[in-house]
Design a protein around this motif. Structure first.
Motif, PDB file in Angstrom:
ATOM      1  N   MET A   1       0.844  -1.192   0.000  1.00 59.70           N
ATOM      2  CA  MET A   1       0.000   0.000   0.000  1.00 59.70           C
ATOM      3  C   MET A   1       0.885   1.249   0.000  1.00 59.70           C
ATOM      4  N   THR A   2       0.522   2.211  -0.814  1.00 62.27           N
ATOM      5  CA  THR A   2       1.270   3.461  -0.919  1.00 62.27           C
ATOM      6  C   THR A   2       0.334   4.636  -0.665  1.00 62.27           C
ATOM      7  N   THR A   3       0.726   5.510   0.256  1.00 61.28           N
ATOM      8  CA  THR A   3       0.005   6.761   0.440  1.00 61.28           C
ATOM      9  C   THR A   3       0.663   7.798  -0.454  1.00 61.28           C
ATOM     10  N   VAL A   4      -0.125   8.391  -1.342  1.00 63.53           N
ATOM     11  CA  VAL A   4       0.383   9.422  -2.246  1.00 63.53           C
ATOM     12  C   VAL A   4      -0.065  10.775  -1.714  1.00 63.53           C
ATOM     13  N   THR A   5       0.910  11.655  -1.472  1.00 63.07           N
ATOM     14  CA  THR A   5       0.605  12.969  -0.934  1.00 63.07           C
ATOM     15  C   THR A   5       0.768  14.037  -2.018  1.00 63.07           C
ATOM     16  N   SER A   6       0.188  15.184  -1.782  1.00 62.05           N
ATOM     17  CA  SER A   6       0.186  16.240  -2.786  1.00 62.05           C
ATOM     18  C   SER A   6       1.561  16.864  -2.954  1.00 62.05           C
ATOM     19  N   PRO A   7       2.019  16.957  -4.200  1.00 60.09           N
ATOM     20  CA  PRO A   7       3.279  17.655  -4.444  1.00 60.09           C
ATOM     21  C   PRO A   7       3.106  19.175  -4.446  1.00 60.09           C
ATOM     22  N   GLN A 129      -7.651   0.245  -7.758  1.00 57.76           N
ATOM     23  CA  GLN A 129      -6.535   0.146  -6.814  1.00 57.76           C
ATOM     24  C   GLN A 129      -6.391   1.390  -5.942  1.00 57.76           C
ATOM     25  N   LEU A 130      -7.091   2.471  -6.314  1.00 60.74           N
ATOM     26  CA  LEU A 130      -6.974   3.714  -5.557  1.00 60.74           C
ATOM     27  C   LEU A 130      -8.184   3.900  -4.657  1.00 60.74           C
ATOM     28  N   SER A 131      -7.936   4.447  -3.473  1.00 61.54           N
ATOM     29  CA  SER A 131      -9.041   4.766  -2.568  1.00 61.54           C
ATOM     30  C   SER A 131      -8.799   6.128  -1.946  1.00 61.54           C
ATOM     31  N   GLY A 132      -9.880   6.752  -1.498  1.00 64.20           N
ATOM     32  CA  GLY A 132      -9.793   8.039  -0.831  1.00 64.20           C
ATOM     33  C   GLY A 132      -9.268   9.154  -1.712  1.00 64.20           C
ATOM     34  N   ALA A 134      -8.716  12.447  -3.463  1.00 67.05           N
ATOM     35  CA  ALA A 134      -9.149  13.830  -3.246  1.00 67.05           C
ATOM     36  C   ALA A 134      -9.566  14.433  -4.584  1.00 67.05           C
ATOM     37  N   GLU A 135     -10.839  14.806  -4.698  1.00 70.23           N
ATOM     38  CA  GLU A 135     -11.366  15.373  -5.945  1.00 70.23           C
ATOM     39  C   GLU A 135     -11.802  16.820  -5.775  1.00 70.23           C
ATOM     40  N   SER A 136     -11.790  17.330  -4.546  1.00 66.64           N
ATOM     41  CA  SER A 136     -12.208  18.706  -4.299  1.00 66.64           C
ATOM     42  C   SER A 136     -11.597  19.168  -2.984  1.00 66.64           C
ATOM     43  N   GLY A 137     -11.655  20.456  -2.772  1.00 61.37           N
ATOM     44  CA  GLY A 137     -11.183  21.014  -1.509  1.00 61.37           C
ATOM     45  C   GLY A 137      -9.731  21.439  -1.552  1.00 61.37           C
ATOM     46  N   ASP A 138      -9.359  22.227  -0.566  1.00 65.31           N
ATOM     47  CA  ASP A 138      -7.986  22.712  -0.474  1.00 65.31           C
ATOM     48  C   ASP A 138      -7.052  21.593  -0.050  1.00 65.31           C
ATOM     49  N   VAL A 139      -5.852  21.616  -0.613  1.00 66.18           N
ATOM     50  CA  VAL A 139      -4.816  20.655  -0.230  1.00 66.18           C
ATOM     51  C   VAL A 139      -3.527  21.424   0.053  1.00 66.18           C
ATOM     52  N   THR A 140      -2.751  20.867   0.948  1.00 65.67           N
ATOM     53  CA  THR A 140      -1.433  21.426   1.234  1.00 65.67           C
ATOM     54  C   THR A 140      -0.395  20.495   0.623  1.00 65.67           C
ATOM     55  N   ALA A 141       0.766  21.027   0.334  1.00 66.05           N
ATOM     56  CA  ALA A 141       1.862  20.167  -0.120  1.00 66.05           C
ATOM     57  C   ALA A 141       2.150  19.192   1.012  1.00 66.05           C
ATOM     58  N   GLY A 142       2.128  17.906   0.705  1.00 68.99           N
ATOM     59  CA  GLY A 142       2.325  16.881   1.724  1.00 68.99           C
ATOM     60  C   GLY A 142       1.027  16.323   2.284  1.00 68.99           C
ATOM     61  N   GLY A 143      -0.114  16.928   1.920  1.00 67.30           N
ATOM     62  CA  GLY A 143      -1.411  16.415   2.361  1.00 67.30           C
ATOM     63  C   GLY A 143      -1.800  15.191   1.547  1.00 67.30           C
ATOM     64  N   GLU A 144      -2.517  14.259   2.148  1.00 69.27           N
ATOM     65  CA  GLU A 144      -2.876  13.003   1.469  1.00 69.27           C
ATOM     66  C   GLU A 144      -3.790  13.248   0.273  1.00 69.27           C
ATOM     67  N   LEU A 145      -3.435  12.615  -0.868  1.00 68.87           N
ATOM     68  CA  LEU A 145      -4.263  12.703  -2.086  1.00 68.87           C
ATOM     69  C   LEU A 145      -5.025  11.418  -2.327  1.00 68.87           C
ATOM     70  N   PHE A 146      -4.360  10.272  -2.185  1.00 71.71           N
ATOM     71  CA  PHE A 146      -5.033   8.985  -2.346  1.00 71.71           C
ATOM     72  C   PHE A 146      -4.147   7.858  -1.812  1.00 71.71           C
ATOM     73  N   ILE A 147      -4.795   6.707  -1.607  1.00 70.90           N
ATOM     74  CA  ILE A 147      -4.098   5.485  -1.200  1.00 70.90           C
ATOM     75  C   ILE A 147      -4.074   4.562  -2.414  1.00 70.90           C
ATOM     76  N   TRP A 148      -2.916   3.988  -2.682  1.00 74.35           N
ATOM     77  CA  TRP A 148      -2.726   3.046  -3.800  1.00 74.35           C
ATOM     78  C   TRP A 148      -2.542   1.667  -3.185  1.00 74.35           C
ATOM     79  N   ASN A 149      -3.575   0.818  -3.327  1.00 73.98           N
ATOM     80  CA  ASN A 149      -3.526  -0.537  -2.754  1.00 73.98           C
ATOM     81  C   ASN A 149      -2.943  -1.528  -3.734  1.00 73.98           C
TER      82      ASN A 149
END
Length: 149
Positions: A1-7, A129-132, A134-149
């Motif tokens: 599982m990989t957590t992908v965060t916002s660049p 394979q992706l969950s969670g 993020a399709e809307s809302g504010d994000v910070t660099a380093g904030g979670e975008l999705f989980i790759w199972n």
């Protein structure tokens, strides 16, 4: 599982809203997109891993699970021939999540007539394979975008 965060810091807009049919149709892969802040910013690594592809406007980091995450800074930005993009790491370098990779200015990209909306894509993945995602809302660099199972 990989957590992908916002660049990037900005607003999640989802791939369907990318003004490019290849990304919007998830033909490159599933993921999301960020409409970045309009100021000089650094794109940071979305995962720990190795930089396996590096261009002024795009990079891929491959994690220890073999998951390659593409960060594409803006749409049609390849046409800027690297102008306004400063590489902070090189292909083959190992990076840590949150480490600055490319310095750029989304406002300058927009002024040059290109969209600064930036797809973040899970390469060679299926949408299932992706969950969670993020399709809307504010994000910070380093904030979670999705989980790759």
């Amino acid at each position: 599982m990989t957590t992908v965060t916002s660049p990037l810091a900005g607003r999640a807009v989802g791939l369907a809203n990318v003004p490019d049919p290849v990304f919007a149709g998830a033909m490159v892969g599933p993921g999301t997109a960020i409409d970045p802040l309009r100021e000089p910013i650094e794109a940071v690594a979305p995962v720990d891993g190795q930089v396996v592809s590096m261009h002024p406007h795009a990079f891929v980091v491959m994690d220890e699970n073999g998951h390659g995450v593409l960060t594409h800074l803006g749409i049609d930005t390849v046409q800027l021939n690297g102008e306004g993009f400063e590489l902070l790491v090189h292909k083959g370098d190992r990076v840590k999540r949150g480490q600055p990779v490319i310095k750029w200015n989304p406002a300058a990209v927009e002024a040059a007539g290109k969209s600064p909306i930036s797809p973040i894509v899970a390469l060679e993945a299926s949408a299932e394979q992706l969950s969670g995602v993020a399709e809307s809302g504010d994000v910070t660099a380093g904030g979670e975008l999705f989980i790759w199972n």
